[in-house]
Design a protein around this motif. Structure first.
Motif, PDB file in Angstrom:
ATOM      1  N   SER A   1      75.169  77.197  27.228  1.00 41.12           N
ATOM      2  CA  SER A   1      74.048  76.253  27.283  1.00 41.12           C
ATOM      3  C   SER A   1      72.910  76.763  28.157  1.00 41.12           C
ATOM      4  O   SER A   1      71.809  76.206  28.118  1.00 41.12           O
ATOM      5  N   LEU A   2      73.152  77.814  28.961  1.00 41.16           N
ATOM      6  CA  LEU A   2      72.100  78.389  29.798  1.00 41.16           C
ATOM      7  C   LEU A   2      71.140  79.258  28.996  1.00 41.16           C
ATOM      8  O   LEU A   2      70.072  79.629  29.483  1.00 41.16           O
ATOM      9  N   VAL A   3      71.530  79.596  27.776  1.00 34.93           N
ATOM     10  CA  VAL A   3      70.744  80.510  26.931  1.00 34.93           C
ATOM     11  C   VAL A   3      69.824  79.703  26.018  1.00 34.93           C
ATOM     12  O   VAL A   3      70.258  78.741  25.369  1.00 34.93           O
ATOM     13  N   LEU A   4      68.560  80.104  25.957  1.00 36.73           N
ATOM     14  CA  LEU A   4      67.592  79.429  25.091  1.00 36.73           C
ATOM     15  C   LEU A   4      67.968  79.634  23.628  1.00 36.73           C
ATOM     16  O   LEU A   4      68.188  80.753  23.174  1.00 36.73           O
ATOM     17  N   ARG A   5      68.042  78.530  22.904  1.00 33.08           N
ATOM     18  CA  ARG A   5      68.362  78.598  21.482  1.00 33.08           C
ATOM     19  C   ARG A   5      67.520  77.591  20.699  1.00 33.08           C
ATOM     20  O   ARG A   5      67.249  76.491  21.178  1.00 33.08           O
ATOM     21  N   LEU A   6      67.138  77.992  19.490  1.00 34.14           N
ATOM     22  CA  LEU A   6      66.510  77.062  18.558  1.00 34.14           C
ATOM     23  C   LEU A   6      67.614  76.179  18.011  1.00 34.14           C
ATOM     24  O   LEU A   6      68.487  76.643  17.276  1.00 34.14           O
ATOM     25  N   GLN A   7      67.596  74.905  18.378  1.00 29.72           N
ATOM     26  CA  GLN A   7      68.709  74.027  18.037  1.00 29.72           C
ATOM     27  C   GLN A   7      68.399  73.025  16.940  1.00 29.72           C
ATOM     28  O   GLN A   7      69.306  72.556  16.263  1.00 29.72           O
ATOM     29  N   GLU A   8      67.137  72.672  16.780  1.00 34.89           N
ATOM     30  CA  GLU A   8      66.805  71.632  15.809  1.00 34.89           C
ATOM     31  C   GLU A   8      65.533  71.999  15.061  1.00 34.89           C
ATOM     32  O   GLU A   8      64.588  72.534  15.649  1.00 34.89           O
ATOM     33  N   LYS A   9      65.532  71.730  13.795  1.00 37.39           N
ATOM     34  CA  LYS A   9      64.344  71.915  12.974  1.00 37.39           C
ATOM     35  C   LYS A   9      64.072  70.601  12.260  1.00 37.39           C
ATOM     36  O   LYS A   9      64.692  70.279  11.257  1.00 37.39           O
ATOM     37  N   HIS A  10      63.178  69.839  12.818  1.00 31.38           N
ATOM     38  CA  HIS A  10      62.764  68.588  12.186  1.00 31.38           C
ATOM     39  C   HIS A  10      61.337  68.816  11.682  1.00 31.38           C
ATOM     40  O   HIS A  10      61.072  69.738  10.930  1.00 31.38           O
ATOM     41  N   ILE A  11      60.426  67.941  12.083  1.00 34.49           N
ATOM     42  CA  ILE A  11      59.022  68.209  11.801  1.00 34.49           C
ATOM     43  C   ILE A  11      58.583  69.365  12.677  1.00 34.49           C
ATOM     44  O   ILE A  11      57.816  70.228  12.280  1.00 34.49           O
ATOM     45  N   GLU A  12      59.102  69.379  13.915  1.00 37.69           N
ATOM     46  CA  GLU A  12      58.822  70.447  14.859  1.00 37.69           C
ATOM     47  C   GLU A  12      60.117  71.231  15.108  1.00 37.69           C
ATOM     48  O   GLU A  12      61.214  70.730  14.855  1.00 37.69           O
ATOM     49  N   ARG A  13      59.973  72.461  15.605  1.00 32.02           N
ATOM     50  CA  ARG A  13      61.142  73.258  15.982  1.00 32.02           C
ATOM     51  C   ARG A  13      61.424  73.017  17.462  1.00 32.02           C
ATOM     52  O   ARG A  13      60.512  73.103  18.290  1.00 32.02           O
ATOM     53  N   ILE A  14      62.676  72.750  17.803  1.00 33.75           N
ATOM     54  CA  ILE A  14      63.022  72.362  19.166  1.00 33.75           C
ATOM     55  C   ILE A  14      63.974  73.394  19.771  1.00 33.75           C
ATOM     56  O   ILE A  14      65.078  73.604  19.274  1.00 33.75           O
ATOM     57  N   TYR A  15      63.521  74.017  20.860  1.00 34.07           N
ATOM     58  CA  TYR A  15      64.331  74.975  21.612  1.00 34.07           C
ATOM     59  C   TYR A  15      64.868  74.257  22.850  1.00 34.07           C
ATOM     60  O   TYR A  15      64.132  73.566  23.554  1.00 34.07           O
ATOM     61  N   ARG A  16      66.152  74.473  23.149  1.00 37.08           N
ATOM     62  CA  ARG A  16      66.755  73.843  24.318  1.00 37.08           C
ATOM     63  C   ARG A  16      67.535  74.869  25.136  1.00 37.08           C
ATOM     64  O   ARG A  16      68.090  75.825  24.594  1.00 37.08           O
TER      65      ARG A  16
END
Length: 404
Positions: free
Chosen positions: A49-64
């Motif tokens: 979870s410490l690593v940046l990942r693209l987790q969601e693609k809705h209307i916008e792309r969400i990196y967490r």
């Protein structure tokens, strides 16, 4: 144009109105054809979870990602003072976040980045953005750049911590960390004036733009219903939000009036450290109805069903989201005369204000509703019309002019 949005929290992880504003703005930009990406945090769930990942693609792309700190922002209220002090110091330095920002910018190539609350994702993100050629626009939501907790309590403005060298040291660190954004947005004049009076954002482009109301179809208020007066408290179940004051004040109000004019219902929506105590009171007092966390659609229906929404804050508020939601429905607001709240309420038109924590002042404000609730219900259309100035479209129109 490619737009980046950075917020310490982002739905479904949320604590207050700031992350909801960030989401509304992101969605509206995307609906207008902009390419939108979001950088935010996530709770710790192992080293990955410490690593940046693209987790969601809705209307916008969400990196967490989970920032490198001793605990996440969602747990800060549960920790002892010295642990919180260490947490704030680490957050200001933001270890590892520079590489996260560089990767985010490399992946998404934004033309402009809008930052919201940065406490908990890395206060130095402002500096890191400004090391690149990307334009940076910061939106204030509370006093966290000058008060570590983000809470400035009524009556404690001149406490030791607020007058001491510790506050000045923290502010100096915050000024360095946030850097020099190309523009700063504040939803209230109060909040902008507070920061500029303490040396923030001098010689920078600043704008006061009230927060946007929810971009949803809101229910119309029905005809006035007879029976008990109905009120709503919606927010964090914390002492600084005034929920305990409100319970005591309403009980005192009922004790001064003859039956049946002293009957009321208080609907309570929210969560927080006082939840168990509030739930216990609700079980013992049938005038209190506990709802817990309430999603926006259900919240708007709840707002439409009550005589007034009460915002009894004991801390300096910027521009509470619940007030915009109430106005969008056409429901008046009774609120503490504190921070940016008086900038939203036109006395006697869309609500009333009272001196924070002052029971007699609260009861006087309450009388404007209780003496003749029909008058307030008759103003529903007028309140909704006044709320048009807070439409999301107008808010994002103003942002577009800033990035043209």
């Amino acid at each position: 144009m490619r737009i980046g949005i950075i917020s310490n929290l982002y739905p479904p992880h949320e604590r207050g109105g700031a992350e909801l504003i960030a989401r509304r703005v992101a969605d509206e930009f995307a609906h207008r054809g902009y390419d939108v990406s979001v950088l935010t945090t996530q709770p710790y769930s192992g080293w990955e979870s410490l690593v940046l990942r693209l987790q969601e693609k809705h209307i916008e792309r969400i990196y967490r990602f989970h920032p490198m700190n001793i605990f996440g922002i969602e747990n800060i209220g549960k920790k002892p003072f010295l642990w919180r002090l260490l947490w704030h110091a680490i957050d200001a330095v933001s270890p590892g976040v520079r590489s996260v920002i560089r990767r985010f910018i490399l992946e998404e190539q934004p033309d402009v980045i809008f930052t919201h609350n940065l406490k908990g994702i890395g206060l130095s993100i402002g500096q890191f953005i400004q090391e690149t050629d990307v334009r940076h626009i910061h939106t204030l939501h509370d006093v966290q750049l000058t008060v570590p907790s983000g809470l400035l309590m009524w009556g404690h403005e001149y406490s030791f911590l607020n007058r001491s060298f510790l506050r000045r040291w923290y502010e100096a660190l915050s000024k360095w960390a946030i850097g020099s954004p190309q523009a700063v947005i504040s939803p209230s004049k109060f909040l902008l004036d507070l920061h500029t009076s303490r040396g923030f954002f001098s010689n920078m482009e600043t704008h006061v733009i009230p927060n946007p109301a929810p971009p949803v179809t809101v229910p119309n208020r029905a005809e006035f219903r007879s029976g008990p007066l109905r009120f709503l408290f919606a927010g964090q179940l914390e002492e600084h939000k005034g929920i305990l004051f409100l319970l005591h004040a309403l009980d005192a109000w009922a004790g001064t009036r003859p039956a049946p004019t002293n009957t009321f219902e208080l609907h309570i929506a929210g969560d927080g450290s006082l939840r168990a105590e509030i739930e216990d009171q609700c079980m013992r007092d049938d005038r209190l109805i506990f709802h817990g966390f309430v999603a926006l659609d259900s919240m708007l229906k709840l707002i439409a069903a009550v005589d007034a929404v009460i915002v009894p804050s004991l801390c300096y508020e910027n521009s509470p989201t619940i007030i915009y939601e109430s106005f969008a429905v056409g429901t008046p607001v009774i609120a503490s005369r504190l921070g940016g709240i008086p900038e939203l309420i036109v006395e006697g038109e869309n609500g009333c204000t009272f001196e924070p924590g002052n029971e007699s002042s609260f009861l006087e404000a309450l009388s404007h509703i209780t003496n003749d609730p029909n008058v307030c219900w008759a103003k529903a259309a007028q309140i909704r019309e006044m709320a048009q100035m807070y439409a999301l479209k107008g808010y994002v129109d103003a942002l577009e002019k800033m990035i043209e």
